[in-house]
Write a protein that holds these residues in place. Structure first.
Motif, short mmCIF file in Angstrom:
data_model
loop_
_atom_site.label_atom_id
_atom_site.label_comp_id
_atom_site.label_asym_id
_atom_site.label_seq_id
_atom_site.Cartn_x
_atom_site.Cartn_y
_atom_site.Cartn_z
N GLY A 67 0.79 -1.23 0.00
CA GLY A 67 0.00 0.00 0.00
C GLY A 67 0.82 1.28 0.00
O GLY A 67 0.28 2.37 -0.10
N ASN A 68 2.14 1.14 0.12
CA ASN A 68 3.00 2.32 0.25
C ASN A 68 3.98 2.49 -0.90
O ASN A 68 4.97 3.20 -0.78
CB ASN A 68 3.80 2.25 1.56
N ARG A 69 3.73 1.83 -2.01
CA ARG A 69 4.66 1.92 -3.14
C ARG A 69 4.54 3.25 -3.86
O ARG A 69 3.46 3.78 -4.03
CB ARG A 69 4.40 0.78 -4.12
N PHE A 70 5.68 3.75 -4.27
CA PHE A 70 5.80 4.97 -5.07
C PHE A 70 5.21 6.21 -4.39
O PHE A 70 4.67 7.08 -5.04
CB PHE A 70 5.20 4.78 -6.46
N LEU A 71 5.33 6.27 -3.08
CA LEU A 71 4.90 7.46 -2.34
C LEU A 71 6.10 8.37 -2.11
O LEU A 71 7.25 7.95 -2.22
CB LEU A 71 4.33 7.08 -0.97
N ILE A 72 5.83 9.60 -1.77
CA ILE A 72 6.87 10.51 -1.28
C ILE A 72 6.55 10.78 0.18
O ILE A 72 5.50 11.31 0.51
CB ILE A 72 6.90 11.82 -2.08
N ARG A 73 7.45 10.34 1.06
CA ARG A 73 7.25 10.50 2.50
C ARG A 73 7.96 11.77 2.98
O ARG A 73 9.07 12.06 2.56
CB ARG A 73 7.84 9.32 3.25
N ASN A 74 7.31 12.48 3.87
CA ASN A 74 7.88 13.68 4.46
C ASN A 74 9.02 13.28 5.39
O ASN A 74 8.85 12.43 6.25
CB ASN A 74 6.78 14.42 5.23
N LEU A 75 10.20 13.88 5.22
CA LEU A 75 11.35 13.54 6.07
C LEU A 75 11.15 13.98 7.52
O LEU A 75 11.72 13.39 8.43
CB LEU A 75 12.62 14.19 5.53
N TYR A 76 10.34 15.00 7.75
CA TYR A 76 10.13 15.49 9.11
C TYR A 76 9.08 14.69 9.85
O TYR A 76 9.01 14.75 11.07
CB TYR A 76 9.74 16.97 9.08
N ASN A 77 8.23 13.94 9.13
CA ASN A 77 7.20 13.12 9.76
C ASN A 77 6.99 11.86 8.91
O ASN A 77 5.95 11.69 8.29
CB ASN A 77 5.89 13.92 9.88
N PRO A 78 8.00 10.95 8.84
CA PRO A 78 7.93 9.81 7.93
C PRO A 78 6.81 8.83 8.20
O PRO A 78 6.36 8.13 7.30
CB PRO A 78 9.29 9.15 8.08
N SER A 79 6.32 8.75 9.43
CA SER A 79 5.26 7.79 9.72
C SER A 79 3.88 8.32 9.38
O SER A 79 2.91 7.58 9.34
CB SER A 79 5.30 7.38 11.19
#
Length: 68
Positions: free
Chosen positions: A21-33
């Motif tokens: 469910g998390n493929r090809f996302l861009i995660r925020n470095l300040y709040n990765p979860s």
């Protein structure tokens, strides 16, 4: 500073190696979860995003170079 105000954010791409469910996302470095950023994130690539005057968030992938 624009990073502190949220006008610019830093993130990383999850790519194909992430969970289903998390493929090809861009995660925020300040709040990765928590936060994800709109756009297609390639594995391990770094992105910064800018919120434009129209309100759209634009992800920009940083270019990598090798140093010899």
């Amino acid at each position: 500073m624009k990073l502190e105000k949220g006008a610019i954010t830093l993130g990383y791409g999850t790519g194909v190696m992430a969970d289903e469910g998390n493929r090809f996302l861009i995660r925020n470095l300040y709040n990765p979860s928590g936060d994800t950023i709109d756009g297609k994130g390639y594995s391990g690539k770094l992105y910064f995003t800018i919120t434009g005057p129209s309100g759209y968030v634009v992800p920009i992938m940083l270019r990598e170079e090798r140093f010899n």
